[in-house]
Motif scaffolding. Structure first.
Motif, PDB file in Angstrom:
ATOM      1  N   GLY A  61      32.043  41.419  18.582  1.00  0.00           N
ATOM      2  CA  GLY A  61      32.984  42.348  18.621  1.00  0.00           C
ATOM      3  C   GLY A  61      33.550  42.199  20.185  1.00  0.00           C
ATOM      4  N   THR A  62      34.733  42.869  20.277  1.00  0.00           N
ATOM      5  CA  THR A  62      35.376  42.815  21.499  1.00  0.00           C
ATOM      6  C   THR A  62      35.892  44.141  22.245  1.00  0.00           C
ATOM      7  N   TRP A  63      35.516  43.957  23.471  1.00  0.00           N
ATOM      8  CA  TRP A  63      35.858  45.390  24.287  1.00  0.00           C
ATOM      9  C   TRP A  63      37.394  44.912  25.087  1.00  0.00           C
ATOM     10  N   MET A  64      38.293  45.439  24.600  1.00  0.00           N
ATOM     11  CA  MET A  64      39.585  45.342  25.400  1.00  0.00           C
ATOM     12  C   MET A  64      39.663  46.585  26.631  1.00  0.00           C
ATOM     13  N   ILE A  65      39.790  46.009  27.699  1.00  0.00           N
ATOM     14  CA  ILE A  65      39.881  46.918  29.051  1.00  0.00           C
ATOM     15  C   ILE A  65      41.341  46.606  29.540  1.00  0.00           C
ATOM     16  N   VAL A  66      42.198  47.724  29.601  1.00  0.00           N
ATOM     17  CA  VAL A  66      43.201  47.905  30.382  1.00  0.00           C
ATOM     18  C   VAL A  66      43.331  48.550  31.678  1.00  0.00           C
ATOM     19  N   GLU A  67      43.658  47.812  32.635  1.00  0.00           N
ATOM     20  CA  GLU A  67      43.180  48.364  34.031  1.00  0.00           C
ATOM     21  C   GLU A  67      44.550  48.373  34.990  1.00  0.00           C
ATOM     22  N   PRO A  68      44.514  49.273  35.797  1.00  0.00           N
ATOM     23  CA  PRO A  68      45.983  48.821  36.844  1.00  0.00           C
ATOM     24  C   PRO A  68      45.506  47.589  37.473  1.00  0.00           C
ATOM     25  N   PHE A  69      46.885  46.994  37.832  1.00  0.00           N
ATOM     26  CA  PHE A  69      46.741  45.488  38.406  1.00  0.00           C
ATOM     27  C   PHE A  69      46.396  45.474  39.842  1.00  0.00           C
ATOM     28  N   ALA A  70      45.348  44.747  39.880  1.00  0.00           N
ATOM     29  CA  ALA A  70      45.060  44.692  41.461  1.00  0.00           C
ATOM     30  C   ALA A  70      44.226  43.483  41.689  1.00  0.00           C
ATOM     31  N   ASN A  71      44.403  42.763  42.801  1.00  0.00           N
ATOM     32  CA  ASN A  71      43.867  41.512  43.211  1.00  0.00           C
ATOM     33  C   ASN A  71      42.544  41.982  43.843  1.00  0.00           C
ATOM     34  N   ASP A  72      41.574  40.840  44.055  1.00  0.00           N
ATOM     35  CA  ASP A  72      40.409  41.223  44.737  1.00  0.00           C
ATOM     36  C   ASP A  72      40.307  41.653  46.109  1.00  0.00           C
ATOM     37  N   ARG A  73      41.466  41.225  47.097  1.00  0.00           N
ATOM     38  CA  ARG A  73      41.567  41.298  48.282  1.00  0.00           C
ATOM     39  C   ARG A  73      42.533  42.301  48.780  1.00  0.00           C
ATOM     40  N   LEU A  74      42.166  43.214  49.640  1.00  0.00           N
ATOM     41  CA  LEU A  74      43.312  44.149  49.954  1.00  0.00           C
ATOM     42  C   LEU A  74      44.581  43.527  50.403  1.00  0.00           C
ATOM     43  N   ARG A 114      35.418  42.931  40.979  1.00  0.00           N
ATOM     44  CA  ARG A 114      34.545  44.038  40.630  1.00  0.00           C
ATOM     45  C   ARG A 114      34.262  44.657  39.401  1.00  0.00           C
ATOM     46  N   LEU A 115      35.400  44.456  38.484  1.00  0.00           N
ATOM     47  CA  LEU A 115      35.549  44.932  37.181  1.00  0.00           C
ATOM     48  C   LEU A 115      34.479  43.924  36.265  1.00  0.00           C
ATOM     49  N   ARG A 116      34.663  42.568  36.657  1.00  0.00           N
ATOM     50  CA  ARG A 116      33.550  41.909  36.045  1.00  0.00           C
ATOM     51  C   ARG A 116      32.273  42.193  36.266  1.00  0.00           C
ATOM     52  N   GLU A 117      31.864  42.547  37.533  1.00  0.00           N
ATOM     53  CA  GLU A 117      30.626  43.130  37.860  1.00  0.00           C
ATOM     54  C   GLU A 117      29.963  44.210  37.091  1.00  0.00           C
ATOM     55  N   VAL A 118      30.808  45.287  36.949  1.00  0.00           N
ATOM     56  CA  VAL A 118      30.541  46.346  36.308  1.00  0.00           C
ATOM     57  C   VAL A 118      30.444  45.952  34.652  1.00  0.00           C
ATOM     58  N   VAL A 119      31.417  45.093  34.122  1.00  0.00           N
ATOM     59  CA  VAL A 119      31.173  44.757  32.614  1.00  0.00           C
ATOM     60  C   VAL A 119      29.928  44.087  32.613  1.00  0.00           C
ATOM     61  N   THR A 120      29.527  43.041  33.376  1.00  0.00           N
ATOM     62  CA  THR A 120      28.404  42.326  32.999  1.00  0.00           C
ATOM     63  C   THR A 120      27.003  43.185  33.630  1.00  0.00           C
ATOM     64  N   ALA A 134      52.939  43.053  35.951  1.00  0.00           N
ATOM     65  CA  ALA A 134      53.056  43.686  37.204  1.00  0.00           C
ATOM     66  C   ALA A 134      52.217  44.954  37.608  1.00  0.00           C
ATOM     67  N   PHE A 135      51.952  45.512  36.470  1.00  0.00           N
ATOM     68  CA  PHE A 135      51.352  46.910  36.427  1.00  0.00           C
ATOM     69  C   PHE A 135      49.847  47.002  36.083  1.00  0.00           C
ATOM     70  N   ASN A 136      49.467  46.139  35.126  1.00  0.00           N
ATOM     71  CA  ASN A 136      47.981  45.956  34.368  1.00  0.00           C
ATOM     72  C   ASN A 136      47.472  44.559  34.216  1.00  0.00           C
ATOM     73  N   LEU A 137      46.209  44.655  34.335  1.00  0.00           N
ATOM     74  CA  LEU A 137      45.349  43.734  33.891  1.00  0.00           C
ATOM     75  C   LEU A 137      44.657  44.018  32.430  1.00  0.00           C
ATOM     76  N   VAL A 138      44.736  43.027  31.464  1.00  0.00           N
ATOM     77  CA  VAL A 138      44.325  43.220  30.130  1.00  0.00           C
ATOM     78  C   VAL A 138      42.958  42.244  30.163  1.00  0.00           C
ATOM     79  N   LEU A 139      41.838  42.830  30.077  1.00  0.00           N
ATOM     80  CA  LEU A 139      40.684  42.152  30.049  1.00  0.00           C
ATOM     81  C   LEU A 139      39.888  42.228  28.850  1.00  0.00           C
ATOM     82  N   GLU A 140      39.411  41.144  28.612  1.00  0.00           N
ATOM     83  CA  GLU A 140      38.508  41.233  27.222  1.00  0.00           C
ATOM     84  C   GLU A 140      37.048  40.696  27.608  1.00  0.00           C
ATOM     85  N   ALA A 141      36.139  41.591  27.018  1.00  0.00           N
ATOM     86  CA  ALA A 141      34.574  41.471  27.270  1.00  0.00           C
ATOM     87  C   ALA A 141      33.971  41.133  25.816  1.00  0.00           C
TER      88      ALA A 141
END
Length: 143
Positions: A61-74, A114-120, A134-141
Motif C-alpha cells: 500500500g501507499t500513504w500519500m501525504i500532502v503538506e505545505p511546501f517548505a524547504n529544510d532550511r529557514l 523532518r517529515l521523512r524522520e516522522v514517517v520513518t 509552489a504551495f504543497n509537497l506531495v510525498l509518498e510513503a
C-alpha cells in the motif's frame, strides 16, 4: 453527515464509507491507499499517526501525504509563500499541535527532511517526494 448524503446522491454509497476518527485510531486495515491532506504537521503525535497508517496499509500500500511546501532550511523559506506559511503556522498549526497529546509542534514549515524522520519513525522504509507545487509537497510513503 453531508459526505454520506453526497455518496448516496451519487449512487456510490454501496462502496463508499465515511467515518469520523482520530488519525491514530481510524478503523479498517488492508488499505491500498491512505491520504492525509495538509494535516500531519498539525498533529500532536504525527509519529503515532504514521505508525497507525503503517499498520492499516496492505504490504504494498501507499500513504500519500500532502503538506505545505517548505524547504529544510529557514533561509530557503524566506520568500512570499514561506512568510505567509510561517505566520499561519505560528498562529494555527503549532498551537493546534501543542494542544494535543504529544505536542510535537512540527508546524507548516516542517520541511521534507523532518517529515521523512516522522514517517520513518512510524515504521515506513520507503519515502519520496512525488510532486511539488509552489504551495504543497506531495510525498509518498511505503511500508
Amino acid at each position: 453527515m453531508r459526505a454520506r448524503e453526497s455518496a448516496n446522491e451519487a449512487g456510490v454509497s454501496d462502496r463508499v464509507k465515511f467515518e469520523i476518527a482520530a488519525a491514530k485510531d481510524f478503523p479498517g486495515n488492508d488499505y491500498d491507499l491512505v491520504a492525509f491532506f495538509d494535516c500531519l504537521h498539525d498533529m500532536g503525535d504525527p509519529v503515532g499517526a504514521a505508525a497507525h497508517v503503517a499498520r492499516s496499509l496492505k504490504p504494498d500500500g501507499t500513504w500519500m501525504i500532502v503538506e505545505p511546501f517548505a524547504n529544510d532550511r529557514l533561509e530557503d523559506n524566506l520568500n512570499a509563500v514561506g512568510r505567509v506559511f510561517y505566520s499561519a503556522s505560528t498562529m494555527i498549526c503549532t498551537a493546534a499541535s501543542l494542544s494535543q497529546e504529544g505536542q510535537m509542534a512540527l508546524g507548516a514549515q516542517a520541511g521534507e527532511a523532518r517529515l521523512r524522520e516522522v514517517v520513518t519513525k512510524g515504521g515506513f522504509t520507503g519515502f519520496r517526494r512525488a510532486h511539488e507545487t509552489a504551495f504543497n509537497l506531495v510525498l509518498e510513503a511505503r511500508p
